[in-house]
Scaffold this motif. Structure first.
Motif, PDB file in Angstrom:
ATOM      1  N   LEU A   1      -8.188  -2.360  -1.080  1.00 30.20           N
ATOM      2  CA  LEU A   1      -9.323  -2.256  -0.176  1.00 30.20           C
ATOM      3  C   LEU A   1      -8.965  -2.854   1.177  1.00 30.20           C
TER       4      LEU A   1
ATOM      5  N   HIS B   1     -11.200 -12.676  -2.429  1.00 25.40           N
ATOM      6  CA  HIS B   1     -11.886 -11.945  -1.372  1.00 25.40           C
ATOM      7  C   HIS B   1     -12.422 -10.613  -1.890  1.00 25.40           C
TER       8      HIS B   1
ATOM      9  N   THR C   1      -2.021  -2.956  -7.307  1.00 27.00           N
ATOM     10  CA  THR C   1      -2.153  -2.252  -6.037  1.00 27.00           C
ATOM     11  C   THR C   1      -0.840  -1.552  -5.658  1.00 27.00           C
TER      12      THR C   1
ATOM     13  N   GLU D   1      -3.209 -14.911  -8.414  1.00 32.21           N
ATOM     14  CA  GLU D   1      -2.381 -16.095  -8.205  1.00 32.21           C
ATOM     15  C   GLU D   1      -3.311 -17.183  -7.654  1.00 32.21           C
TER      16      GLU D   1
ATOM     17  N   GLY E   1     -11.346  -7.668  -1.557  1.00 34.41           N
ATOM     18  CA  GLY E   1     -10.308  -6.828  -2.149  1.00 34.41           C
ATOM     19  C   GLY E   1     -10.147  -7.154  -3.628  1.00 34.41           C
ATOM     20  N   HIS E   2     -10.175  -8.442  -3.933  1.00 35.00           N
ATOM     21  CA  HIS E   2     -10.088  -8.842  -5.337  1.00 35.00           C
ATOM     22  C   HIS E   2     -11.296  -8.331  -6.116  1.00 35.00           C
TER      23      HIS E   2
ATOM     24  N   LYS F   1      -4.941 -13.840   1.757  1.00 32.43           N
ATOM     25  CA  LYS F   1      -5.120 -15.279   1.539  1.00 32.43           C
ATOM     26  C   LYS F   1      -4.328 -16.102   2.545  1.00 32.43           C
TER      27      LYS F   1
HETATM   28  P1  ATP Z   1      -3.415 -11.534  -0.836  1.00 35.18           P
HETATM   29  O1  ATP Z   1      -2.618 -10.422  -0.234  1.00 35.18           O
HETATM   30  O2  ATP Z   1      -4.764 -11.725  -0.266  1.00 35.18           O
HETATM   31  O3  ATP Z   1      -2.673 -12.823  -0.930  1.00 35.18           O
HETATM   32  P2  ATP Z   1      -2.660 -10.962  -3.466  1.00 35.18           P
HETATM   33  O4  ATP Z   1      -2.435  -9.548  -3.819  1.00 35.18           O
HETATM   34  O5  ATP Z   1      -1.475 -11.805  -3.222  1.00 35.18           O
HETATM   35  O6  ATP Z   1      -3.689 -11.033  -2.310  1.00 35.18           O
HETATM   36  P3  ATP Z   1      -3.293 -11.849  -6.072  1.00 35.18           P
HETATM   37  O7  ATP Z   1      -3.948 -13.111  -6.440  1.00 35.18           O
HETATM   38  O8  ATP Z   1      -1.866 -11.662  -6.401  1.00 35.18           O
HETATM   39  O9  ATP Z   1      -3.545 -11.678  -4.535  1.00 35.18           O
HETATM   40  O10 ATP Z   1      -4.150 -10.609  -6.567  1.00 35.18           O
HETATM   41  C1  ATP Z   1      -4.753 -10.486  -7.815  1.00 35.18           C
HETATM   42  C2  ATP Z   1      -5.072  -9.034  -8.034  1.00 35.18           C
HETATM   43  O11 ATP Z   1      -5.946  -8.560  -7.034  1.00 35.18           O
HETATM   44  C3  ATP Z   1      -3.825  -8.187  -7.976  1.00 35.18           C
HETATM   45  O12 ATP Z   1      -3.827  -7.309  -9.072  1.00 35.18           O
HETATM   46  C4  ATP Z   1      -3.931  -7.461  -6.674  1.00 35.18           C
HETATM   47  O13 ATP Z   1      -3.308  -6.218  -6.754  1.00 35.18           O
HETATM   48  C5  ATP Z   1      -5.441  -7.363  -6.478  1.00 35.18           C
HETATM   49  N1  ATP Z   1      -5.766  -7.280  -5.058  1.00 35.18           N
HETATM   50  C6  ATP Z   1      -5.410  -8.141  -4.086  1.00 35.18           C
HETATM   51  N2  ATP Z   1      -5.841  -7.717  -2.884  1.00 35.18           N
HETATM   52  C7  ATP Z   1      -6.499  -6.548  -3.100  1.00 35.18           C
HETATM   53  C8  ATP Z   1      -7.174  -5.602  -2.254  1.00 35.18           C
HETATM   54  N3  ATP Z   1      -7.275  -5.778  -0.935  1.00 35.18           N
HETATM   55  N4  ATP Z   1      -7.735  -4.519  -2.844  1.00 35.18           N
HETATM   56  C9  ATP Z   1      -7.659  -4.337  -4.165  1.00 35.18           C
HETATM   57  N5  ATP Z   1      -7.034  -5.169  -5.009  1.00 35.18           N
HETATM   58  C10 ATP Z   1      -6.456  -6.271  -4.490  1.00 35.18           C
END
Ligand code: ATP
Ligand code: MG
Length: 570
Positions: free
Chosen positions: A272, A51, A241, A45, A53-54, A281
Motif C-alpha cells: 500500500l 502503519h 509484498t 519485525e 501498510g501493515h 518505519k
Molecule cells: P517498513 O518498510 O515500513 O519498514 P517492513 O516491510 O520492513 O516495513 P515488516 O515489519 O517487515 O515491515 O512488515 C511486516 C509485514 O507487513 C510484511 O509481510 C510486509 O510485507 C508487510 N508490509 C509492510 N509494509 C507494507 C505496505 N506498505 N503494504 C502492505 N504490506 C506491507
C-alpha cells in the motif's frame, strides 16, 4: 467433497471484491492441497510501530484465515537484536487486536527457532550446501558482482565440510569477532538473481537479544530465518509484498535443500502506498526521533496508533483495506479514500453536537436578561433511533467568527449587518450593531435581535433566510481545545526522491492548527476519551485519549465534512 472444501463464491460477503490470492487459496482447497488447511501469518519485525501498510497485510492474512476457517499466526521476526525493542512488540500486539484480529495461541517469535535454524544450517554444511566464508564485508561486496556482471567465487567456498563444521561451531561459541566469518549458502555466484549468489545465512553479532539474552552471538539472516519459520509453523500460504518476489527462488531453495515436510507457497502482492504520506518505519523513526511530530501516536502519523488516537475506527480501516483490494502491481491510493471510509461510517454512527471553534460573542438585545430555555436538537438526522437532546439558549451566545462579515462579498450569505439568519434549532436573529475594540479595530461582539415567533428554526410567515449557523450559549458552554489536522506532508508523494530529495523538506508546516479556546455544548462536557462526534458544519471529532483531562477536554478533528473522494469518483 470434504467438509472444509469451500468455493470462493460461498465465502464472500456480498459486495466483497475478490482478488488473486483469494483465488489461489480457493483453488488449493479445491485441489485438496495442504489437507484442506489454510494457515497464514503476519510477520512484523519489531523495530517500529505498525502503519496503514501493515494494516493491509494484517487484514489480508487474518482475513483469509477467518474466511477459510484456517488460522493466522502472529510471528515477530526478531532476528536483528540491535534494532528491536519490547515497546514495539507490545504496540504491535495492541494494534493487531485493535483491528479486531486474534492470533489465539499462535504467537511466535523467529527467535524461538534459533536452535532449529542452527541445526538446519549444520545439515546444509554436511550436505556441502553451506560454508563458512572469511572474506571481509567489503571483499564480499566486491566478489558479489553486479546486475550485469557475474560474481566471483569466494576463496573459502570449497572449505572441507569438517573445517566448516568446526568453524561454525566456534562462531557459535563466541571465539571470533564480528565481521570475521559468516555462514553462506553455496548456490551459484553466476546467477542472474543476486539473491542466489551464495547469500549469508548467519552472521556474528555480539549483541544481547531481548528474548534469548546472551545465549547467541550468531544470528540468522531474514531470508533464511523466514522460510524456515514458515515451514516449522506449518504455514500454507506465505503472503508478502512484491519486493520479495526476487527472494522466492531462495525461499524455495532453502526448503528444498532441507527436505522439510512443509513447504509453504510464497505469494507476493503490491504494498500500500498512500498519497501525502510516507510508509516506512525508518522514516517514522526520523520523524519521531527529531521531534517533527509528538510521537509515534501523533494524530497526523499514518501509524495505527496515530490514526487510532486521531479517532479512526478499526472498522473504517478494515473497510478501507477491503476497498483498496489486493493486486500484483504497485499503485497509489488517494488519502481521500481513507477519509471517505471514516466519514461514511461516522455519518451514520456519530451523534451531532454544536461546537464553536473560533468564538465570536453575540448579545441578543431583546432576549430577557437572566432567562434560559431549552431547545430540542436532533442527535443524528440519519438515524432517528439516536433520539434528541435539549440545548440551552440564553441572551449571550457564541457563533463562529467566520460566520460574520461586516462587508460581505457577493457569495457570502451568512451573518452581516442588517441581515437575518437562522440559529440551528433555535431562532432567527438579525444583526443590528457591531462592537469593535477601539484601538485594534477588531470585532469583539455583535448585537442582534431575535424573533420569538421563529422558535425551533422556522418562521410562521414562511420567510426564508439563506444561512443556518451553529452556536452555543455563553453561560452554559464548556471550554475546550480543538486540534485541526491537515496532511503531514505538503507533497502528494513525499517518498518520491525526485519530488522530495529530502522527505523532511516536504513536511506540511500547516499540518496542525491548535484552537485553544473553543466553546462546546454543555452536553459534551462528560465525553469520554476516544468518543467520537460530529460537530455540526465542522467535521468529525474525537476526544484525545492522551492530552484530554477532566477540566480541559481536547478534541482531535478526525476529518472534515467535505468529501473530496466523492468528487474524484465522478
Ligand atoms: P517498513 O518498510 O515500513 O519498514 P517492513 O516491510 O520492513 O516495513 P515488516 O515489519 O517487515 O515491515 O512488515 C511486516 C509485514 O507487513 C510484511 O509481510 C510486509 O510485507 C508487510 N508490509 C509492510 N509494509 C507494507 C505496505 N506498505 N503494504 C502492505 N504490506 C506491507
Ligand atoms: Mg522489514
Amino acid at each position: 467433497m470434504k467438509d472444509n472444501e469451500l468455493k470462493s463464491g460461498d465465502l464472500q460477503e456480498p459486495g466483497l471484491p475478490s482478488h488473486f490470492i483469494r483465488e489461489i487459496v480457493t483453488e488449493d482447497l479445491k485441489a485438496g492441497k495442504n489437507n484442506g488447511a489454510v494457515v497464514t501469518r503476519f510477520p512484523p519485525e519489531p523495530n517500529g510501530y505498525l502503519h496503514l501498510g501493515h494494516a493491509k497485510s494484517i487484514c489480508l492474512n487474518f482475513g483469509l484465515a477467518e474466511e477459510f476457517k484456517g488460522r493466522c499466526h502472529l510471528r515477530f521476526d526478531d532476528t536483528n537484536p540491535t534494532k528491536e525493542e519490547v515497546e514495539y512488540i507490545d504496540s504491535i500486539k495492541e494494534d493487531v487486536r485493535w483491528l479486531g484480529f486474534d492470533w489465539g495461541d499462535h504467537l511466535y517469535f523467529a527467535s524461538d527457532y534459533f536452535g532449529k535454524l542452527y541445526e538446519y544450517a549444520v545439515q546444509l554444511i554436511k550436505k556441502g550446501k553451506a560454508y563458512v566464508c572469511s572474506l571481509s564485508a567489503a571483499e564480499m561486496r566486491e566478489y558479489r558482482g553486479t546486475l550485469t556482471e557475474p560474481g566471483k567465487e569466494s576463496p573459502y567456498r570449497n572449505r572441507p565440510v569438517e573445517e566448516n563444521l568446526d568453524l561454525f561451531e566456534r562462531m557459535k561459541a563466541g571465539e571470533f569477532e564480528e565481521g570475521t566469518h559468516v555462514l553462506r549458502a553455496k548456490i551459484d555466484m553466476t546467477s542472474g538473481n543476486l539473491n542466489m549468489r551464495d547469500p549469508v545465512m548467519f552472521r556474528i553479532l555480539k549483541a544481547e537479544h531481548h528474548r534469548t539474552g546472551n545465549a547467541w552471538c550468531i544470528y540468522p539472516m531474514y531470508d533464511y530465518a523466514h522460510c524456515v519459520s514458515d515451514s516449522v509453523e506449518g504455514i500454507t500460504h506465505s503472503i508478502c509484498t512484491l519486493e520479495f518476489e526476487d527472494h522466492r527462488p531462495l525461499y524455495d531453495w532453502f526448503l528444498d535443500e532441507l527436505e522439510v515436510a512443509c513447504h509453504p507457497q510464497q505469494i507476493e502482492f503490491a504494498r500500500l502506498n498512500l498519497s501525502y504520506t510516507v510508509m516506512s518505519k525508518r522514516k517514522f523513526l526520523k520523524l519521531v526521533g527529531e521531534g517533527h511530530v509528538s510521537g509515534w501516536d501523533d494524530p497526523r502519523m499514518p501509524t495505527l496508533s496515530g490514526i487510532r488516537r486521531r479517532g479512526y475506527t478499526p472498522s473504517s480501516i478494515r473497510n478501507f483495506c477491503e476497498r483498496i483490494g489486493v493486486a500484483k502491481r504497485n499503485s497509489f491510493v488517494d488519502f481521500a479514500l481513507l477519509e471517505h471510509c471514516i466519514r461514511e461510517e461516522l455519518n451514520r454512527t456519530a451523534p451531532r453536537f454544536m461546537a464553536v471553534l473560533r468564538p465570536l460573542k453575540v448579545v441578543i438585545l431583546n432576549y430577557p436578561e437572566g432567562q434560559t430555555e431549552e431547545l430540542s436538537a436532533v442527535n443524528n438526522p440519519e438515524d432517528a433511533s439516536m433520539g434528541s437532546r435539549m440545548v440551552p439558549f440564553s441572551r449571550v451566545l457564541y457563533i463562529e467568527e467566520e460566520d460574520f462579515q461586516e462587508n460581505p462579498p457577493k457569495q457570502f450569505f451568512r451573518l452581516a449587518p442588517g441581515r437575518e439568519v437562522r440559529l440551528r434549532y433555535a431562532y432567527f436573529i438579525t444583526c443590528v450593531h457591531v462592537v469593535k475594540d477601539e484601538t485594534t479595530g477588531r470585532i469583539t461582539e455583535l448585537h442582534c435581535t431575535y424573533d420569538p415567533a421563529t422558535r425551533g428554526g422556522d418562521a410562521p410567515d414562511n420567510r426564508k433566510v439563506k444561512a443556518t449557523l451553529h452556536w452555543v450559549s455563553a453561560q452554559h458552554a464548556v471550554d475546550a481545545e480543538v486540534r485541526l489536522y491537515d496532511h503531514l506532508f505538503a507533497s502528494p508523494n513525499p517518498a518520491d526522491e525526485k519530488e522530495c530529495p529530502d522527505f523532511l523538506g516536504c513536511l506540511n508546516p500547516k499540518s496542525l492548527e491548535v484552537l485553544p479556546s473553543a466553546k462546546i455544548e454543555p452536553g459534551l462536557a462528560r465525553a469520554a476519551k476516544g468518543e467520537r462526534f460530529q460537530f455540526e458544519r465542522q467535521g468529525y471529532f474525537c476526544v484525545d485519549p492522551v492530552d484530554s483531562t477532566e477540566g480541559h477536554p481536547v478534541f482531535n478533528r478526525i476529518v472534515s465534512l467535505k468529501d473530496s473522494y466523492a468528487k474524484i469518483k465522478k
